[in-house]
Design a protein around this motif. Structure first.
Motif, PDB file in Angstrom:
ATOM      1  N   LEU A 270       1.715 -22.615  -9.254  1.00 26.85           N
ATOM      2  CA  LEU A 270       1.073 -21.866  -9.981  1.00 26.85           C
ATOM      3  C   LEU A 270       0.603 -20.542  -9.093  1.00 26.85           C
ATOM      4  O   LEU A 270       0.336 -19.521  -9.543  1.00 26.85           O
TER       5      LEU A 270
ATOM      6  N   LYS B 250      10.295 -19.065 -20.130  1.00 24.34           N
ATOM      7  CA  LYS B 250       9.667 -20.175 -19.716  1.00 24.34           C
ATOM      8  C   LYS B 250       8.341 -19.313 -19.344  1.00 24.34           C
ATOM      9  O   LYS B 250       8.257 -18.245 -19.541  1.00 24.34           O
ATOM     10  N   GLY B 251       7.287 -20.134 -18.690  1.00 23.19           N
ATOM     11  CA  GLY B 251       5.985 -19.404 -18.481  1.00 23.19           C
ATOM     12  C   GLY B 251       6.298 -18.692 -17.169  1.00 23.19           C
ATOM     13  O   GLY B 251       7.105 -18.781 -16.416  1.00 23.19           O
ATOM     14  N   PRO B 252       5.401 -17.503 -17.088  1.00 24.65           N
ATOM     15  CA  PRO B 252       5.614 -16.447 -15.854  1.00 24.65           C
ATOM     16  C   PRO B 252       5.561 -16.993 -14.614  1.00 24.65           C
ATOM     17  O   PRO B 252       5.834 -16.272 -13.747  1.00 24.65           O
ATOM     18  N   ALA B 253       4.850 -18.329 -14.546  1.00 22.63           N
ATOM     19  CA  ALA B 253       4.657 -18.714 -13.276  1.00 22.63           C
ATOM     20  C   ALA B 253       6.008 -19.090 -12.727  1.00 22.63           C
ATOM     21  O   ALA B 253       6.012 -19.131 -11.241  1.00 22.63           O
TER      22      ALA B 253
ATOM     23  N   LEU C  27       2.028 -24.469 -24.471  1.00 23.96           N
ATOM     24  CA  LEU C  27       1.650 -23.969 -22.884  1.00 23.96           C
ATOM     25  C   LEU C  27       2.958 -24.140 -22.278  1.00 23.96           C
ATOM     26  O   LEU C  27       3.913 -24.923 -22.586  1.00 23.96           O
ATOM     27  N   PRO C  28       3.395 -23.267 -21.382  1.00 23.43           N
ATOM     28  CA  PRO C  28       4.798 -23.475 -20.624  1.00 23.43           C
ATOM     29  C   PRO C  28       4.818 -24.764 -19.695  1.00 23.43           C
ATOM     30  O   PRO C  28       3.417 -25.112 -19.344  1.00 23.43           O
TER      31      PRO C  28
ATOM     32  N   TYR D 106      -6.014 -22.801 -14.756  1.00 20.77           N
ATOM     33  CA  TYR D 106      -5.101 -23.634 -14.165  1.00 20.77           C
ATOM     34  C   TYR D 106      -4.894 -23.178 -12.736  1.00 20.77           C
ATOM     35  O   TYR D 106      -4.866 -24.010 -11.613  1.00 20.77           O
TER      36      TYR D 106
ATOM     37  N   ILE E 229       2.857 -24.922 -16.772  1.00 25.27           N
ATOM     38  CA  ILE E 229       1.211 -25.065 -16.361  1.00 25.27           C
ATOM     39  C   ILE E 229       0.772 -26.198 -17.086  1.00 25.27           C
ATOM     40  O   ILE E 229      -0.101 -26.889 -16.543  1.00 25.27           O
TER      41      ILE E 229
ATOM     42  N   TYR F 275      -3.963 -17.734 -17.170  1.00 24.87           N
ATOM     43  CA  TYR F 275      -3.868 -19.006 -16.532  1.00 24.87           C
ATOM     44  C   TYR F 275      -4.977 -19.296 -15.808  1.00 24.87           C
ATOM     45  O   TYR F 275      -4.961 -20.237 -14.718  1.00 24.87           O
TER      46      TYR F 275
ATOM     47  N   SER G 161      -1.351 -29.953 -23.941  1.00 22.14           N
ATOM     48  CA  SER G 161      -1.008 -28.525 -23.494  1.00 22.14           C
ATOM     49  C   SER G 161       0.621 -28.423 -23.860  1.00 22.14           C
ATOM     50  O   SER G 161       0.864 -27.080 -24.312  1.00 22.14           O
TER      51      SER G 161
END
Lengths: 455, 633
Positions: B435, B86-89, A415-416, B554, A419, B551, A410
């Motif tokens: 998350l 980075k990811g929105p989470a 993927l971030p 996840y 995650i 997501y 991932s």
């Protein structure tokens, strides 16, 4: 509070020169003092003392024995332990145990001493399992694998892998939690490389699993071939006893005979089967069906053909039923020079040996060849690698491996980080469970159920 | 004089304000008592709200009907979404605020509350009946009676300020007297007490900065708000500036280390590892070539700048000297020296999850008094303490947020379960369900809870309903709508994704990397359903839906893990379990469990230093105890 004291005969049943009764729990020393009224006080810990044991009721002498006291926490279970070594036999040890029970102990359940050792933190779960394996071991190689687990071999490796995962998570999270710090973030490939390394280590451990599982049961080694090919003679010769009936008459062996044998220190389950041929005889037919079933599940097939005979189409047909490596045994080698045989098209051929049960020719060659075939990864002595012998460990390591691999994929797939890192905790949990970081009673019960009483 | 209320809140900082507001909103008569009403909601350190994890807490406080979100929106002069790359989470909203506008907004919001009175006085003592608190007495001799008292004393309890090696000065904040009588009163209750320290950097005059030598940092767009229910008017925006401290500064600091209160041994309390003074940075990271320094505006109508990154307790002249080694600050004028402050706190294992003290009924603690640092951490505790004080008055059970529900839940569980050995700050890494705890879904997580407890006005309840309806409609749209290749392909190609061979559900496309919810909505052929879904879309709704769906797999997995943990939380442990007598447990574990008195088995498993084997034994002991009870009863 409320922990009771348990007792059991820790040595095997039957006639023996000596036997050992083990007592563990808070009132162990009181029980010894009641059984040995001549003792004025407890003997010094870890010192053997000769004591006369009497019935707690009427004072009748039971035995003269040796008692050793281990004071908590410096004992096997971590509790106060008394070990009484008495005369063996059918009656004596039972009298000693009944006296212990009369004096306040409870009969221990199977594995209860080791369970207590685990609960007191004296052993981790892998070690506790290894204790049971040491007792059950029927081959030097399995014994060695269990001993390595006792010595923390596997625990150390799994602990280190778990720490690698925790470190990976820390590297990622640092980047998330401190985006404006002085140091730049850890490069992604540093993290994926480390994940790759963990997967490789898990793979190396898992690679031992197929042979590790064989170690526990023994490699299923099936003698097969047409009737009167001399299977039973070689079978007997390898066992060193007349286990199977041998006659001149084809089709003597009807049922399958199974015996466990150690070859070069490795365990094998040798199976002698009925000769394979088209037959109308009801009993013989049943025997052949059994033989075919064994062929299907075999780890190694020893395919026997008299040295003087040729391989037939029927032989080849029977060999189609197995996926295992096949060793061609050219039997009765003392009777005839073999024909020029072209065996290269025999399915799964892994070797050929000219053997004579009568002269002993070829037997050593078989003893050497079989361990190399079944345990190629373990032969050659002691590698550093702990060997996985238990389904419980294998399952958990497979989960850990697949999660770490998903983690890496991932990340590389863009993927971030937060995650991708959701795969790390399940991997950590799987490893923790192997070490005994579990909270469900049932799992423990399963582990300790496999024990014999007295351990 | 004697006055009667239901809930008395002592202190007007970020914890006190939220406690008072929550209690009043929950419908009980509340008074907030503080030594200086003009300083309610004061930002005593950096005038900024939010950041990683902290920004999520600010949103959680807001959704629970709190003050912080609105005050931040009404005073923010630069907004940035941290971790946007980075990811929105793990996005963290952060706002630089106008130091003078923030308290004004706080006061305005408090004044809207019907059940809340304010009173200016320093509280000197508690009124007790046995082990139950019944009120407080001010130093002027006024007695306030109430069923519950929330103490939010911040750094005021025996606070001492240090600048350099001269003996410290008693103070709660720069220029304000400390609270000594109250500290002594609390200590005399037999509570365990300890000391922490924290520090601030110097402030400088912006007119003396050479801005050509520093890097300008502008804010992001204003699309994201802290407040979910009310749209405040956002003020004009200002940039921040970045520069770097390097060798010159390190030399000045090292040469004068023995003059630092923090390093010269003048201060005994422990400081925050995560917010280190410049003395700490120089000593602990001698090889770091340089340290980042942010120059942040203190407000719209002042030239003063806050020097973020250089917190210190060195003497004022040394502070000026080291400032002048920093590029852009060569001839800087210092307007206020940085200082260190040490203060009393009460190790938080003495609290229940409701923030009520275990040993004193009706007494609640929130904020720095529990060993935390940060406005957001204080505010989060304030809301929970305020709600629970009100519930106590009503005779109802406590309001507890779980670790998978809110960062506030993580914070409070960490405090009462793990305790603190340095001022506690939140990070995303403290949460095992990162998350689930996002800034974009705070409304969905906590809005319904806030409504149930009665924290929301009628208008706020309506806003909540509208917003959740919109989210649900959008989610349904993504699940039910299929996009044809001709509609989807342009945006897929743009996102670097494979074109379609046939029609595909919108939700499937959304899961592809780089594909945005907004683009999918735009690409769909116009139909009534989408028109309805898009109508009057509230700020943040689309974002929340996008993250949740993108997501989903996840997020679902985290939910399942949380559910398994919740199973363990169902095994309740009696408060009076005789841990010290559980001889099958290690002595260390027995002591720790007896100290923490966990409420559930899951909590016991989080107590540091309790081994797995000890947990097994704990289960066995508890079962034995239960069997015995059954037999004897």
């Amino acid at each position: 509070m409320d922990v009771d004291t348990i007792a059991a005969i820790s040595t095997g049943p039957g006639a023996g020169a000596i036997a050992m009764v083990r007592i563990s729990g808070p009132v162990s020393s009181e029980i010894l003092l009641r059984l040995a009224p001549a003792l004025e006080e407890m003997p010094a810990p870890r010192t053997a003392s000769v004591v006369d044991l009497c019935e707690p009721g009427d004072g009748e002498v039971i035995d003269r024995a040796v008692a050793t006291y281990y004071r908590s926490p410096e004992s096997y279970t971590g509790e106060d332990v008394v070990e009484i070594t008495c005369h063996g036999g059918v009656i004596g040890p039972r009298l000693v145990l009944s006296a212990c029970l009369a004096a306040g102990a409870r009969q221990a359940e199977a594995g209860e001493f080791t369970k207590r050792a685990y609960l007191r933190g004296k052993l981790d779960l892998i070690q506790a399992e290894a204790v049971s394996d040491l007792i059950d071991a029927r081959s030097r190689a399995f014994h060695r694998a269990a001993l390595r687990h006792m010595e923390h071999g596997l625990s150390t490796r799994i602990t280190a892998l778990r720490e690698s995962l925790v470190r990976l998570e820390a590297l990622l999270v640092h980047h998330i939690d401190f985006p404006e710090e002085d140091e730049p973030p850890v490069a992604l490939d540093v993290i994926t490389e480390e994940a790759k390394r963990v997967v490789q280590e898990l793979d190396a451990l898992l690679a031992t699993a197929p042979e590790g599982e064989l170690l526990r049961e023994g490699a299923l080694t099936v003698f097969a071939g047409r009737p009167n090919a001399g299977k039973s003679s070689v079978f007997n010769a390898l066992l060193g006893e007349e286990r199977a009936i041998v006659t001149e008459e084809p089709g003597t062996t009807r049922d399958a005979l199974e015996e466990t044998v150690q070859l070069g220190g490795f365990p094998f389950r040798l199976v002698d089967t009925a000769g394979l041929r088209e037959s109308d005889g009801r009993v013989e037919q049943l025997g052949i069906e059994v033989a075919l079933r064994y062929l299907k599940g075999a780890d190694i097939v020893l395919f026997c053909i008299p040295a003087a005979a040729k391989t037939s189409a029927e032989d080849r047909k029977f060999l189609e039923t197995t996926a295992a490596p096949v060793v061609l045994l050219e039997t009765k080698a003392d009777l005839a020079e073999g024909p020029e045989r072209d065996s290269t098209d025999l399915k799964g051929l892994a070797g050929a040996v000219q053997v004579s049960a009568l002269s002993g020719q070829g037997l050593d060659q078989i003893r050497q060849l079989l361990p190399e075939l079944a345990y190629s990864g373990l032969v050659g002595g002691l590698s550093d690698q702990p060997v996985l012998t238990r389904q419980r460990h294998i399952r958990a390591l497979k989960i850990a491996r697949s999660e770490v691999e998903l983690f890496r994929n991932s990340l590389e797939g863009g993927l971030p980080a937060e995650i991708a890192s959701t795969h790390l905790r399940p991997a950590e949990t799987a490893l923790e469970e192997v070490l005994g970081v579990i909270t469900v009673d049932d799992v423990l019960d399963v582990v300790f159920r496999e024990f014999c009483v007295g351990k | 004089m004697e006055l009667r209320y239901d809930v008395i809140v002592v202190g007007g900082g970020h914890a006190g304000v939220e406690a008072a507001a929550a209690s009043a909103r929950a419908g009980v008569r509340t008074v907030l008592i503080t030594p200086d009403l003009s300083r309610i909601g004061q930002m005593s350190c950096n005038p900024a709200i939010g950041g990683i994890a902290k920004g999520v807490v600010a949103r959680e406080v807001d959704v629970l009907g709190g003050v912080m979100g609105r005050a931040t929106d009404a005073s923010r002069i630069q907004f940035r979404m941290l971790n946007r790359s980075k990811g929105p989470a793990v996005w963290g909203p952060r706002a630089q605020c106008d130091r003078s506008l923030y308290p004004v907004a706080v006061r305005r919001v408090l004044d809207e509350l019907e059940n809340l009175d304010l009173f200016q006085e320093m509280v000197g003592d508690l009124v007790l009946e046995g082990t139950r608190v019944t009120g407080v007495r001010t130093q002027g001799g006024i007695t306030f009676y109430g069923t519950a008292v929330v103490i939010t004393a911040g750094t005021f309890l025996r606070g001492r300020i240090h600048v350099g090696q001269e003996a410290g000065v008693g103070a709660g904040r720069a220029g304000e007297p400390p609270s000594i009588a109250l500290a002594e009163g609390l200590e005399s209750l037999g509570l365990e007490m300890a000391r922490f320290k924290t520090g601030t950097p110097p402030r400088i005059d912006g007119r003396s900065v050479d801005f050509s030598r520093v890097e300008r940092q502008d804010g992001d767009d204003q699309g994201i708000r802290f407040a979910a229910y009310t749209e405040e008017i956002i003020p004009a925006q200002r940039p921040c500036w970045i520069t770097w401290a390097s060798d010159g500064l390190k030399k000045v600091v090292s040469d004068n280390l023995e003059q630092s209160a923090l390093h010269g041994g003048e201060i005994s309390g422990r400081g925050p590892r995560y917010c280190p003074s410049i003395e700490d940075k120089v000593v602990r990271f001698p090889n770091a070539p340089r340290h980042q320094v942010f120059l942040e505006p203190e407000g719209l109508h002042t030239t003063e700048l806050y020097v973020n990154g250089l917190s210190t307790s060195l003497p004022a002249n040394v502070q000026r000297d080291f400032l002048q080694t920093v590029p852009g600050l060569e001839s800087v004028v210092m307007t206020k020296a940085g200082y260190a402050i040490e203060y009393d706190y009460f190790p938080p294992h003495q609290l229940f999850h409701s923030l009520e003290l275990k040993e004193i009924s009706g007494l609640f603690f929130a904020g720095q008094i529990n060993g935390t640092t940060g406005y957001e951490e204080a505010a989060g505790q304030g809301v929970v303490a305020g709600i629970n004080a009100a519930l106590k008055v009503k005779g109802e059970g406590p309001f507890i947020l779980r670790r998978d529900q809110a960062y506030i839940g993580v914070l409070i569980d960490d405090l009462v379960t793990r305790g603190v050995d340095e001022p506690y700050r939140l990070f995303t890494s403290r949460a095992e369900f990162r998350l689930l705890l996002r800034q974009d879904n705070a409304v969905r997580r906590l809005g319904p809870l806030a409504r149930e407890v009665g924290l929301l006005t009628k208008e706020q309840t309506q806003v909540l309903k509208d917003r959740l309806d919109q989210e649900n409609k959008l989610v349904a749209w993504f699940h039910n709508t299929t996009l044809a290749p001709k509609d989807a392909d342009p945006l897929l190609v743009e996102a670097g994704s494979e074109p379609l061979s046939g029609s595909v559900k919108a939700v499937e496309l959304l899961r592809r990397p780089g594909v945005r919810a907004r683009d999918l909505l735009g690409a769909a052929s116009a139909d009534s359903e989408i028109a309805e879904a898009k109508e009057g879309l509230r700020t943040g709704v689309l974002r929340a839906v996008e993250v949740e769906l993108k997501y989903e797999g996840y997020v679902e997995r985290e939910r399942e893990r949380a559910a398994r943990l919740a199973e363990q939380s169902k095994v309740l442990l009696d408060y009076d379990l005789p841990y010290l007598e559980f001889e099958t447990l290690s002595y260390e574990s027995r002591e720790k469990l007896a100290r923490i008195k966990p409420e559930t088995f899951a909590q016991a498993a989080r107590v540091p230093g309790v081994s797995p084997a000890d947990l097994q034994n704990l289960l066995l002991e508890v079962r034995r105890a239960h069997t015995r009870e059954k037999q004897s009863g």
